[in-house]
Each structure stands twice: as C-alpha cells, then as structure tokens.
Scaffold this motif. Structure first.
Motif, mmCIF file in Angstrom:
data_model
loop_
_atom_site.group_PDB
_atom_site.id
_atom_site.type_symbol
_atom_site.label_atom_id
_atom_site.label_comp_id
_atom_site.label_asym_id
_atom_site.label_seq_id
_atom_site.Cartn_x
_atom_site.Cartn_y
_atom_site.Cartn_z
ATOM 1 N N THR A 220 0.766 -1.328 -0.067
ATOM 2 C CA THR A 220 0.007 0.132 0.063
ATOM 3 C C THR A 220 0.845 1.443 -0.030
ATOM 4 O OG1 THR A 220 -1.690 -1.374 1.242
ATOM 5 C CG2 THR A 220 -1.691 1.296 1.301
ATOM 6 N N PHE A 221 1.933 1.394 0.879
ATOM 7 C CA PHE A 221 2.717 2.350 0.979
ATOM 8 C C PHE A 221 3.893 2.424 -0.060
ATOM 9 C CE2 PHE A 221 1.162 1.286 5.153
ATOM 10 C CZ PHE A 221 0.261 2.483 5.324
ATOM 11 N N ALA A 224 2.455 3.721 -3.286
ATOM 12 C CA ALA A 224 2.026 5.214 -3.379
ATOM 13 C C ALA A 224 3.572 5.871 -3.515
ATOM 14 C CB ALA A 224 1.483 5.509 -2.333
ATOM 15 N N ALA A 225 4.437 5.731 -2.731
ATOM 16 C CA ALA A 225 5.850 6.273 -2.689
ATOM 17 C C ALA A 225 6.460 6.213 -4.004
ATOM 18 C CB ALA A 225 6.787 5.611 -1.486
ATOM 19 N N ASP A 237 3.744 9.079 2.378
ATOM 20 C CA ASP A 237 3.935 7.683 2.091
ATOM 21 C C ASP A 237 5.303 7.293 2.046
ATOM 22 O OD1 ASP A 237 1.483 7.002 2.197
ATOM 23 O OD2 ASP A 237 0.816 7.321 0.261
ATOM 24 N N ILE A 240 7.193 6.374 5.368
ATOM 25 C CA ILE A 240 6.621 5.488 5.753
ATOM 26 C C ILE A 240 7.249 4.265 4.984
ATOM 27 C CG2 ILE A 240 4.575 4.104 6.069
ATOM 28 C CD1 ILE A 240 3.020 6.635 6.640
ATOM 29 N N ALA A 241 7.178 4.209 3.728
ATOM 30 C CA ALA A 241 7.912 3.244 2.878
ATOM 31 C C ALA A 241 9.316 3.053 3.106
ATOM 32 C CB ALA A 241 7.539 3.508 1.468
ATOM 33 N N ARG A 278 -4.585 4.766 7.239
ATOM 34 C CA ARG A 278 -5.105 4.811 5.921
ATOM 35 C C ARG A 278 -6.311 4.640 5.692
ATOM 36 N NH1 ARG A 278 -1.982 5.619 1.682
ATOM 37 N NH2 ARG A 278 -0.806 6.969 3.467
ATOM 38 N N SER A 420 9.173 15.175 4.232
ATOM 39 C CA SER A 420 9.578 13.900 3.633
ATOM 40 C C SER A 420 11.087 13.815 3.225
ATOM 41 C CB SER A 420 8.736 13.445 2.529
ATOM 42 O OG SER A 420 7.440 13.368 3.101
ATOM 43 N N GLY A 464 1.615 8.935 10.847
ATOM 44 C CA GLY A 464 1.028 8.333 10.011
ATOM 45 C C GLY A 464 -0.191 7.785 10.435
#
Length: 833
Positions: A220-221, A224-225, A237, A240-241, A278, A420, A464
């Motif tokens: 999921t991450f 998106a990243a 994201d 997080i990734a 999320r 980020s 997050g």
C-alpha cells in the motif's frame, strides 16, 4: 471503522442547537438553523414521521432542498415503463443522497410502506441505495417525490462499492492479527526467555510474522511512494515506505547474523498502525462519496420521444437514453427537464440557459428557432421540439463526461513534501553513521543492532495515524454541516488557496428572479382590486418573471385573486380581459404598444409593464435574488486577503450589477476581475492565467471545464449530479458560508499536522540519539511506539473537539499564502506542541 462520535451536549449547548439537524443555530433567531430544517421538521410532524428523531443517534445533517421546478425526474421513465409491463414482481434500485442514520432508514421504509403495490424495500445506508420489489400500480414517482420533500435526493443506481477500501480493511485486519501474535512472542523474549531451541523457534516465528505483516501491508505504501517519486512528488507515504523497508532489512540482517529478533514485533505493530490510519482516511472519503448521487455522464440523460403510428404522431411517448437519439426525433420536454440534443422548436417556448451558459434571464424561443442542447424548459407547459443532432455531436457530451477517478491521487502536501525529503535523508545518514561509527570502533555487531533500533524508532508512526485521523475528523465535521468532501487532495490544497472565483447565476445568486425594491413600492401603490387582478394574471404562467411577480404581489397583500382566462404570447407577455378592460403584463414595448411615447418615461432597468387599455399602471424591474449571506461572506473573505473574482456567462452589465449589489467595489475588487459573456473555455483560460492557487465555485454544466482546471473546485448544485461528480467538495447550505467553513477546516488540519510533526521530530531526535548510543532497548521501543501514537491521537482529538461552525467563528484567521509572511510568528505559535 473508527468514527469519532461527538459527546452528548449539555443542556445549555443543546438549547443552541437546531431542533432538526442538531447543528449549531448560528445567527438564527428561532429553533431551526435554516429554512430547510424548518420545512423538513414541519413535514415530518405533519406526516407522523417524527419517530425519526428518536431513532437518529447524535447530530444529523442539514437537509438538501432543491428547486422543484429544476428537478429532472425523467430518469424514472424506464422504471415506470417496467412497472406498467410487469405481470408479477418488478425489482429495481434507487440511489439516495443524504442518508446517514437509522432514522433515515426508518423514514424510507415507512414511506414505502404507505405506498400501495410495494412488496419489499432493502435500504443500504452505507452505499446509499434502496433495493425495491413492487407490483404494477406502485407509484414510484410519488414515492420519490415524498422522499425528496424530506431533504433527500434520489437517482438511478450509479454508485459502486469501492473495492480499494475493502482491500484496506482486509489488509489492516490481517496485519493487526499478525502484530498481536508477534507481540506475544516478543513479550516472552522481553521477560528473559533463553532456553534453546525454544528461544530460536520463537525468534524465527516473530521474524516470519513481521515479514508477513510487511508483505501484506507494505505494498500500500510502497506503490504510493513509487508513484509519487515517478511524478516528482514527495509525500507522507515516502518516509513510511522507506522506514518499513529499512526496518525490515535491518531486522533480517540482525536476525541472520546474530539470531536477534528484538524489533520484529515493533515492525509488525508499525505496519498495522499505518494501515489503520490509511483506512480511517479512505473510509471518510468513501462515506462522503456514497452520500452523493453518482454521475453517469451522458448515460444519465434521458429523453421523452413520441412514437409514430400510421395515422401520424401518437400521443403516447416512451423514455429512452439521450445517447440513442437521432436527428428528426420528436421530443417532449416537461417543465424543468433538459433538452438533451440540439433541436428546433415546434412551438413557442421559454427556456433557461443558466445551467449551460450562466445567462440569468429566460430566453423566449419562437416556433422554428433553434434550441441549444442543455437548455432547460422554464415554462409550465411541455416543450415540443425536433432533434437536429445526436448527443455526441451536440457538444454537451464533452461537458458531461464522467468524473475522473480519485484512486491513486498523489497528494502533494506542501508541509509533508518538505518533511519527507528531510526525514528520509536524515534517517539514512543517521543509520549509516551509527553503523560506521561502531564498525570503526571494532564492534560491527553492536553497530548493526543500534542502527536497526534507530531505523525502527524513527518510523513516522505518530504522523502516519494522527494525520489521517485529523482528516477524518475534519471531513466528518464538514459532512455534518452539509459540506461533502469528495477527494483526498481537498484539505491539502485549500490552505494554499489565494484566489476565490465565483460563478454568478446559481452560486452568488439563487438562480431565481425577484422584483426590485422600487418595483415592490410600485405594487403597493396599486389599488387592492388591481393588485388582485395582477396576481390572477401572472398565476396562470410558469415563466420565472411571472413567478417573481406573483410572489411580490402576494407579499404586497393581494387578496381575493380572480380566476382569469389568460393568453400567453411567447417573447411578449400575458394578456387578458378584466371588467371590460384589456390588461397586458410583459415586455414594455408590447405592453405599451398602444402608447409607444410612454416608453421614454420608463427607467433603464424596467423590463416589465402592467398596462390597462394601453396605459401604464406599473413599471417594474426584476433582478436576481442574491444568496442571503453572500455580501457578508465575501466581505469576510476579502478582509482575510483573498483575491475575489466573478466569472459568468451572463451579460456583462448584469454581472456588474450583481457585483455592485454585493458591494465588491468597496471591498477593493477591481472590475477587471468581474467578467461576463464568458464561455466555458474562457473561464478555464482565466483560471490557468490568474488562478494557479484558485478555488472555483460554480453550479452549471458550463462550469465543468473551470472545475477541471481549478486548483480546488466546489459547487452548491444538487439538482443534477453532473457537476458535483467533478468537484472537490459539494455543499448543501442555502448560502456560501460553507466555502469559509471548508477553508477553516483545512487550516485546522494543517495546524494539527504541524503540531504532530513538531512532536514527531522531538520524539525521534531523542529516540534516535538513545538508539545510536545503544541504550534504546527493544522493550522500550515496543512501549514507546504505541504510547507516542496514543499521545498524538489524543492531541488531535482535542484539537477537533469543536464542530466546524464553532471553529469558523473563532478568531483564528483564515490566511491566504500571500499574507502569511506578516503572520509567521502567529502561525508558528499555533503550530508548536
């Protein structure tokens, strides 16, 4: 799914809430916050449906009341035809806009029960749909009308259950289960399990569970990243990734080199918390989309077509999709319905182009004249016309193209774009530096362990989950106030807005006409019998000017209104005989046809004349009805530094007249930003040239291109779902205050996010320092990660403890980007934890 329900209000607070929807009363002087709530509450009581209030839990939503004259129910035609042909049970589905509680479900079921011929109804409030089984004789039109009188809207089934959110729920459930099992194994090690081979077995299982959690939740991450990097956008994201990937690598390397699985359970918990966050965010937007009717694009347009028999054109008609029409088809367009293709009038008619071009005044069409696709029949009688093009060739199909999917929308959040990039670089440098330092000191095993601990502790867990929660709370507050946020990007972009451009007709105005104040005085000067006669004449016509004149005559005290035989002449007006006198009401040149010299005495704004035997009895002028709060709201937005503009397809002089009535010149709005005679393409061009950070608010299909072009778009239009399906948010209030409410809510989200970022930075600086020094034990990470998450969640809940109405009246400024330099200190103070 998580849902932050409001606490039970105190008696003092309850007295300040609307008796129907439970929202703050605002400036209302009675028990209801708006006319819609008052009207719906009266209907519920008169229909013995007031049990709704007992079944509803908490506050409701402000009802949606649309202009009945503009409501197109032609889509019901195929359902009525199926019911008429049915020999047994006929099954069909209807989408519903505005359902939100058990009370809504009960109202639908009760109204259905009262209709004859109904077999069963299954109401799905989550999707907003009614599955109905009925027999021949069931009056589906009456059922829909009764439901819509209570503030709901119904339409053909077009909503789709979004599988993406369902997938998130499954992933979140699986990762939570894996994390709980990993924590059980981790606890055993924290309490000193050392016997072999049990310790190795448990450590292996713990790592397997962590890897499985990343395999289930990580994509999921990761996707998106990667999508963000591919488009050159950094967002939440990405850290997080990166945190997931590096923590997983560090955990695996440490396990295979030393057999240590100390941080595996923390990694699994991190994955599950991120997915829950999320899921909260996606769930709020999915619920909002299901509260609105879906747009079928051109498939949502229907037409009533006459069928041919040998003896000529039959009186019976059939309803077909407009996409199947061919040139030459004979169409019958009822009052309030749309002409779906280019056509030629077969009889005189009155049409409105405000939905298509923004033209506020109705257009008179003579027999044989062309009618543009998208025109609305503004008269009470049916309009007969012959199609001259197909729907695809009419140009309307491009304006009605379906909404673009919001799935995969890369959210360019200015704050997280900066955070980020810094976060990822800082974490990588710190982890590599820690390992290299210990390796140079001759203890690479300690370096690997401490670097892994640093990667785990710096995962942005608090942000997050707290940031999606802030979005959920803001979206929920707005929804209860009648503002439906449809896209993930909306609350990210609104704080960046510096320009707000409004359409005129139907946005700043209600789309209806009214008599000017001077004309109201002229009516009061008429004799009582003349005033009653005037009301009797205009009552026979559905023309918008006649409707405005009837309302004004009634308000002026018209009594004992006579029933008159009235002749209506297209493009001219109304004529009748009254007590032996010829009476005309209509266009000045026609009403004073017998005395043309009197035209020179009329004012420039005069567009209606009441004449008796050719003599002028009242010179009248109509004007657009401005929304009740438009002047005050525009003044407030201008004082906060937003650049304001009006972009309209109506004539320039009418646009500027409304601008003067709104007092825009006194607010410093230059007339160069008050534009008329604009095509849909012109609006889009202006926004590209002047509105890189513009919010556009419009209501007509002619605003479709502008909505696609604008940085953020909104609409109050609910009669037809075409434009709402293209905009970022939709509001149901009778004024334009929801624009301010949305800006305030977005600022609250940004402030909450900044506080969370500030806390996360401090927390991670401390945690990474302890990890690098080797004093950050695994059990400390296992405790601090959920503890820090609970802390920022609690702070976020406190930040949103007031509803959007209360927040919008607070002294906290809504500051456009251009003015933030002078308020840096204030914003910084509001942003710190």
């Amino acid at each position: 799914m998580f849902d932050a329900s409001p606490r039970e209000p105190t008696p003092q607070e309850r007295s300040a809430l609307c008796a129907h929807c439970g929202q703050p009363l605002g400036n209302s002087s009675d028990a209801y916050c708006c006319h819609g709530c008052r009207a719906v509450a009266s209907l519920l009581k008169s229909a013995s449906l007031d049990r709704y209030y007992a079944l509803r839990h908490g506050a409701g939503m402000r009802p949606t009341l649309v202009d009945e004259a503009r409501r197109d129910r032609l889509w019901l035609g195929p359902i009525r035809q199926d019911l008429e042909k049915a020999e047994g049970v006929c099954r069909f589905a209807l989408d519903v806009q505005g359902m939100h509680c058990a009370g809504c479900v009960w109202v639908m079921e009760e109204l259905f029960r009262r209709e004859g011929g109904g077999e069963s109804i299954l109401v799905n409030p989550a999707l907003g749909r009614c599955e109905i089984a009925a027999r021949k004789g069931f009056d589906v039109t009456r059922f829909v009308e009764n439901v819509e009188r209570l503030g709901y809207l119904m339409g053909p089934p077009g909503k789709q259950a979004e599988g993406i959110h369902d997938g998130l729920v499954v992933r979140a459930g699986v990762t939570v289960a894996l994390a709980m099992n990993a924590m059980m194994f981790g606890i055993a090690q924290y309490f000193g399990l050392s016997e072999e081979p049990l310790r190795t077995t448990i450590a292996t299982l713990e790592v397997v569970l962590a890897v499985a959690a990343v395999a289930v939740g990580g994509p999921t991450f990761f996707r998106a990243a990667w999508e963000g990097l591919r488009r050159g956008v950094l967002h939440l994201d990405l850290p997080i990734a990166v945190g997931l990937a590096l923590s997983l690598v560090g955990t695996l390397v440490a396990f295979f080199r030393t057999g240590d699985a100390s941080f595996a359970d923390t990694l699994a918990v991190f994955v599950s918390l991120m997915l829950v966050g999320r899921m909260i965010e996606r769930g709020a937007l999915e619920r909002n989309r299901h509260r609105l009717l879906a747009s079928e694009g051109t498939d949502g347009l229907f037409a009533r077509v006459r069928t041919r028999r040998e003896e000529g054109w039959a009186e019976t008609t059939s309803v077909v999709r407009a996409s199947t029409l061919e040139p030459g088809a004979r169409l019958v367009v009822a009052a309030g319905e749309v002409v779906p293709v280019d056509a030629v009038a077969l009889s005189s008619a009155t049409v409105s182009l405000d939905w298509l071009t923004g033209e506020s005044k109705p257009l008179e069409v003579a027999e044989g004249e062309a009618i543009r696709a998208g025109a609305i029949n503004a008269a009470r009688r049916p309009l007969e016309c012959a199609a001259t093009s197909t729907l695809a060739a009419s140009g309307l199909s491009e304006l009605l193209r379906r909404e673009s999917s919001d799935v995969g929308d890369v959210r360019a959040r200015g704050l997280f774009h900066k955070v980020s990039a810094i976060w990822v670089v800082a974490v990588l440098v710190a982890a590599v530096g820690t390992f290299v330092a210990y390796w140079l000191a001759g203890d690479p095993q300690a370096g690997l362990s401490n670097a892994t601990a640093l990667l785990v502790v710096t995962c942005p867990c608090a942000i997050g989950i707290a940031t999606p929660l802030a979005y959920q709370l803001a979206v929920g507050d707005l929804r209860r106030a009648g503002v439906i946020v449809r896209r993930t990007r909306t609350l990210d972009r609104l704080p960046e807005v510096d320009t707000i451009a409004f359409d005129k007709t139907g946005t700043l105005t209600t789309g209806k006409l009214r008599l000017s104040e001077a004309s109201t005085g002229a009516l009061e000067g008429l004799a009582a019998e003349e005033l009653a006669m005037l009301a009797g004449v205009v009552a026979q016509s559905g023309h918008p000017k006649s409707v405005a004149l009837l309302q004004a005559a009634t308000a002026a005290g018209a009594r004992d209104v006579p029933s008159l035989e009235v002749e209506e002449r297209a493009g001219a007006g109304l004529r009748t005989q009254w007590n032996g006198h010829e009476v005309r009401v209509g266009r000045p040149a026609w009403a004073l046809e017998a005395a043309p010299e009197a035209l020179t005495e009329l004012g420039a704004d005069c567009d209606l004349v009441l004449s008796v035997d050719g003599a002028c009895r009242a010179a009248l002028s109509t004007e657009e009805e401005i929304r009740h709060d438009a002047r005050a709201e525009l003044q407030g937005l201008a004082q906060r530094g937003f650049r304001l503009a009006i972009l309209s397809g109506d004539r320039v002089e009418r646009v500027r007249r409304v601008a003067r009535d709104l007092g825009l010149e006194s607010l410093g709005v230059a007339m160069v930003d008050v534009l008329g005679d604009l095509t849909p393409e012109d609006k889009a061009v202006w926004l590209r040239a002047h509105g890189a950070r513009a919010l556009f608010v419009g209501d007509g299909i002619n605003d479709s291109l502008a909505a696609d072009t604008a940085f953020v778009s909104a609409t109050p239009s609910l009669e037809r779902p075409f434009l709402p399906a293209k905009t970022d948010f939709v509001f149901t209030d009778s004024g334009i205050a929801p624009v301010r409410w949305a800006l305030v809510a977005a600022q609250r989200v940004r402030r909450a996010s900044r506080r969370n970022v500030a806390f996360a930075v401090l927390y991670n600086l401390l945690g990474s320092s302890l990890a690098a020094l080797g004093v950050f034990h695994p059990w400390v990470a296992a405790v601090l990660m959920p503890a820090s998450s609970l802390f920022v969640v609690g702070r976020t809940l406190l930040a949103f403890r007031r509803g959007v109405d209360a927040a919008s009246s607070s002294p906290a400024p809504v500051v456009p980007p251009g003015r933030r330099v002078s308020l840096v200190a204030a914003l910084a103070a509001r942003s710190l934890p």
